[in-house]
Design a protein around this motif. Structure first.
Motif, PDB file in Angstrom:
ATOM      1  N   ALA A 125      -3.089 -13.065  11.129  1.00 11.07           N
ATOM      2  CA  ALA A 125      -2.772 -12.232   9.982  1.00 11.07           C
ATOM      3  C   ALA A 125      -3.931 -12.141   9.008  1.00 11.07           C
ATOM      4  O   ALA A 125      -4.743 -13.076   8.886  1.00 11.07           O
ATOM      5  N   HIS A 126      -4.000 -11.011   8.307  1.00 10.56           N
ATOM      6  CA  HIS A 126      -4.804 -10.911   7.099  1.00 10.56           C
ATOM      7  C   HIS A 126      -3.858 -11.049   5.923  1.00 10.56           C
ATOM      8  O   HIS A 126      -2.864 -10.329   5.815  1.00 10.56           O
ATOM      9  N   TRP A 127      -4.178 -11.987   5.045  1.00  5.05           N
ATOM     10  CA  TRP A 127      -3.280 -12.398   3.969  1.00  5.05           C
ATOM     11  C   TRP A 127      -3.965 -12.261   2.619  1.00  5.05           C
ATOM     12  O   TRP A 127      -5.075 -12.740   2.458  1.00  5.05           O
ATOM     13  N   SER A 128      -3.283 -11.594   1.662  1.00  8.93           N
ATOM     14  CA  SER A 128      -3.791 -11.447   0.298  1.00  8.93           C
ATOM     15  C   SER A 128      -2.722 -11.932  -0.676  1.00  8.93           C
ATOM     16  O   SER A 128      -1.524 -11.718  -0.439  1.00  8.93           O
ATOM     17  N   LEU A 129      -3.152 -12.545  -1.759  1.00  7.12           N
ATOM     18  CA  LEU A 129      -2.233 -13.159  -2.730  1.00  7.12           C
ATOM     19  C   LEU A 129      -2.547 -12.627  -4.113  1.00  7.12           C
ATOM     20  O   LEU A 129      -3.703 -12.658  -4.534  1.00  7.12           O
TER      21      LEU A 129
END
Lengths: 211, 211
Positions: A125-129
């Motif tokens: 996954a590519h994950w952004s917060l």
């Protein structure tokens, strides 16, 4: 949904606090309709409110129930071997459709971290917060510290696979990937009221790089 | 990429300011590999830096070039009639892979709004806009005002189709949908340094509701 202004923060349900998700499961297969319907049938939505349209599906409920449901729908879609991409948005602290409809005096609400049973399928996954700059953020002085702490924890969780522009890479069992992102979002949510996180998840890709 | 600390803000390239996108095009068709490769061949990446992996593709360059490229890849994938979902993240003001690597004294950089030629294909999208709580946000006092202004402008643009939990619905030519979200992101970016926006775009859905 409007929460009465005298609702004590501690008595808010997850739905009242705006805890939930919006997600889309894309199946790279001409038989996608039956694959997705089959996955939905297998997943347990009994503890949740679910609303779907042609673009994406909205789910609200407690964090563990929301993420267990998403895990089951995504894993169900991927189990037959089709390449699947899931786009997932988690949000807390901003119930309502445009304005964040929380009564004054409700600050950031904590929740327990979740522990998801493994799905038995690998995901990357590519994950952004995103801790958000809005009415719930006054007084939060050290903005990036929760983010960095969340990434450090992701590294300890084992799902961390590196940093890319705009996103962190996660790699492992689908449940581990979802749990890592979720627990970081919950952790930042102890200090910032309105926090979202986004995941683009890939399963059964023909081009997965084992680096 | 590290920008030298004496770089005047006005002389920064879009890449140095971290202007770009990460996107995934999902084709609900067993022939997806050739459909996606065909769409990539038709799109003009000459003004851009493009890096792809199994999860998503990173693109950086000027706003109009980035969005023109995304329009062409998505429209190219959908033109044969397959159901397509595109997950798109736009980011500005945070170059680098984990830390926002901007020199001190660089505040929010404005850009001109874009005007995209129509793609000739209808799209519906769930759109979220995120002004971020980090080192570039001190001194911004009226946080939600740029967001509300952006949604008002979207209503005037004609692509606005209503509000859903966590997202605004957009509906129209694919180019109009992309342009509406992009210009709102650029507008907020005049006042807040680090701004991202996310789109989940649906084309050729078998269940599109014409409401």
């Amino acid at each position: 949904m409007t929460v009465p202004t005298n609702t004590p923060a501690e008595s808010m349900t997850p739905q009242e606090y705006g805890v939930g998700a919006r997600f889309t499961v894309s199946v790279y297969d001409s038989d996608y309709v039956s694959i997705i319907l089959g996955a939905l049938r297998e997943a347990d939505a009994s503890a949740l409110t679910v609303e779907t349209n042609d673009i994406s599906t909205f789910v609200t409920g407690a964090e563990a129930d929301v993420l267990g449901y998403i895990r089951d729908v995504v894993a169900g879609a991927a189990r037959g071997g089709a390449h699947v991409s899931a786009s997932i948005l988690l949000s807390r602290g901003c119930p309502g459709e445009l304005q964040c409809e929380l009564p004054p005096g409700v600050f950031a609400l904590a929740a327990d971290p979740i522990s998801l049973e493994p799905a038995g399928i690998r995901a990357r996954a590519h994950w952004s917060l995103y801790p958000l700059l809005d009415a719930g953020s006054e007084g939060v002085s050290n903005h990036m510290a929760p983010i960095y702490a969340a990434v450090e924890r992701a590294k300890e969780d084992g799902a961390y696979s590196g940093s890319d522009h705009y996103a962190t890479r996660l790699d492992g069992d689908l449940a581990a990937v979802l749990q890592t992102a979720t627990n970081a979002w919950i952790a930042v949510g102890r200090e910032v009221q309105h926090v979202t996180t986004h995941l683009t998840v890939s399963l059964n890709s023909p081009t997965t790089i084992t680096d």
